[in-house]
Design a protein around this motif. Structure first.
Motif, PDB file in Angstrom:
ATOM      1  N   SER A   1       0.820  -1.207   0.000  1.00 31.43           N
ATOM      2  CA  SER A   1       0.000   0.000   0.000  1.00 31.43           C
ATOM      3  C   SER A   1       0.852   1.255   0.000  1.00 31.43           C
ATOM      4  CB  SER A   1      -0.933  -0.021   1.218  1.00 31.43           C
ATOM      5  OG  SER A   1      -1.802   1.088   1.207  1.00 31.43           O
TER       6      SER A   1
ATOM      7  N   ASP B   1      -8.409   0.243   0.791  1.00 29.58           N
ATOM      8  CA  ASP B   1      -7.544  -0.725   0.114  1.00 29.58           C
ATOM      9  C   ASP B   1      -8.264  -2.067   0.177  1.00 29.58           C
ATOM     10  OD1 ASP B   1      -5.662  -2.514  -0.786  1.00 29.58           O
ATOM     11  OD2 ASP B   1      -3.996  -1.636   0.342  1.00 29.58           O
TER      12      ASP B   1
ATOM     13  N   CYS C   1     -11.528   6.486   0.675  1.00 25.12           N
ATOM     14  CA  CYS C   1     -10.262   5.779   0.845  1.00 25.12           C
ATOM     15  C   CYS C   1     -10.515   4.352   1.315  1.00 25.12           C
ATOM     16  CB  CYS C   1      -9.377   6.511   1.847  1.00 25.12           C
ATOM     17  SG  CYS C   1      -7.680   5.912   1.897  1.00 25.12           S
TER      18      CYS C   1
ATOM     19  N   CYS D   1      -6.224   3.556  -2.271  1.00 19.58           N
ATOM     20  CA  CYS D   1      -5.542   3.441  -0.976  1.00 19.58           C
ATOM     21  C   CYS D   1      -4.895   4.748  -0.549  1.00 19.58           C
ATOM     22  CB  CYS D   1      -4.494   2.332  -1.024  1.00 19.58           C
ATOM     23  SG  CYS D   1      -3.133   2.646  -2.176  1.00 19.58           S
TER      24      CYS D   1
END
Length: 314
Positions: A49, A145, A143, A115
């Motif tokens: 990430s 991930d 946002c 991410c």
């Protein structure tokens, strides 16, 4: 064959490329079984990430990513969909996928995750400068991930994840709500899931062992009958063949010098991943393109995978 067929070069196909790679001693290391060693790079989820966050910060200019207009031809459902259709773009980057979709169809509302909060802010800036109609009401970044966490329940609550979603769309949208804060009025607790989901050069950045859970998460937030549109790197693409042996972190998995990861897909691997997650395969094929660099005269052979998958209606 779907619309992707227009991208095929008549004198170049995947089987021809595969044969040439197998017979080239300088490329044979890509075909060998992967045997990790003490010197093999070890990459954690957090490092993955962070690497992509740094990548987007370095390439924050809108010039780095070109607008992906071809998506409207490859996936015509994005143009012909009914009013108030909802799309989730996973891994939106600077908005190069969302831009042509929003520009090409005023009926569609795009929710987009990445991410990196900085990347999302840049995407909003770029889209706000385009003059697209009602862009603030139709583009909602947040946002997330998806390779290491579930999508927020405000997209599809637990009961919706158990296939209780209605097929009829609602026109309620977050409107003036700020980023990461959506109105939860459509089903009483969430926005009610999505008609479409795009994975455009996103899944290849996810480690293979985490792909099944990530794809399942995509399955869960789609409405019954919803479509997932896929485009990513194919096996023997020129970018794969440029990697050195010491950049391998798995079979068909590589890490670039900047720490970002890439996997190169064959059709069987993708088919197994998506069908196992519950999807119905509608289209799945290689897109092979040969182009030339005018400045140096070198030929470039690109291989991508085009896919279209559907969540069963019942």
């Amino acid at each position: 064959m779907g619309e992707a067929a227009q991208y095929f070069s008549k004198d170049f196909d995947w089987e021809d490329l595969r044969t040439r790679v197998e017979n080239d001693p300088f490329l044979r290391h890509h075909l060998l079984p992967f045997e990790p060693s003490d010197r093999s790079p070890s990459v954690s989820a957090e490092a993955d990430s962070d690497a992509w966050k740094r990548f987007h910060l370095r390439h924050s200019s809108g010039k780095f990513f070109k607008e992906r207009r071809y998506l409207l031809k490859e996936f015509p459902e994005l143009v012909s969909c009914k009013k108030c259709s909802k799309l989730l773009e996973v891994g939106c980057g600077n908005g190069s996928t969302a831009l042509p979709i929003l520009r090409g169809n005023e009926n569609i509302v795009v929710y987009a995750c990445d991410c990196s909060t900085e990347t999302l802010d840049r995407a909003k800036e770029i889209l706000n400068c385009t003059g697209i109609a009602s862009v603030n009401d139709r583009f909602h970044p947040f946002c997330c991930d998806f390779s290491i966490s579930k999508f927020p329940t405000l997209l599809a609550c637990n009961s919706c994840r158990e296939n209780t979603l209605k097929l009829q769309p609602s026109c309620t949208t977050p409107g003036s709500q700020a980023t990461d804060s959506f109105a939860l009025a459509e089903s009483g607790c969430c926005i009610g899931g999505f008609d479409f989901l795009t994975l455009i050069f996103t899944l290849s950045a996810v480690p293979l062992q985490r792909m099944p859970a990530s794809i399942r998460e995509c399955f869960m937030v789609l409405k019954p009958g919803g479509l997932l549109f896929f485009r990513d790197y194919g096996l023997y693409d020129m970018t794969m063949l440029r990697f050195r042996p010491d950049q391998r972190v798995g079979f068909r998995e590589y890490v670039r010098l900047d720490g970002t990861r890439s996997y190169f897909f064959c059709l069987n691997t993708l088919r197994d991943l998506f069908v196992t997650a519950g999807f119905i395969e509608l289209e799945l094929e290689y897109c092979c393109v040969r182009s030339s660099n005018r400045r140096n005269g070198k030929s470039m052979e690109r291989v991508w995978v085009h896919g279209k998958f559907q969540k069963p209606v019942s």
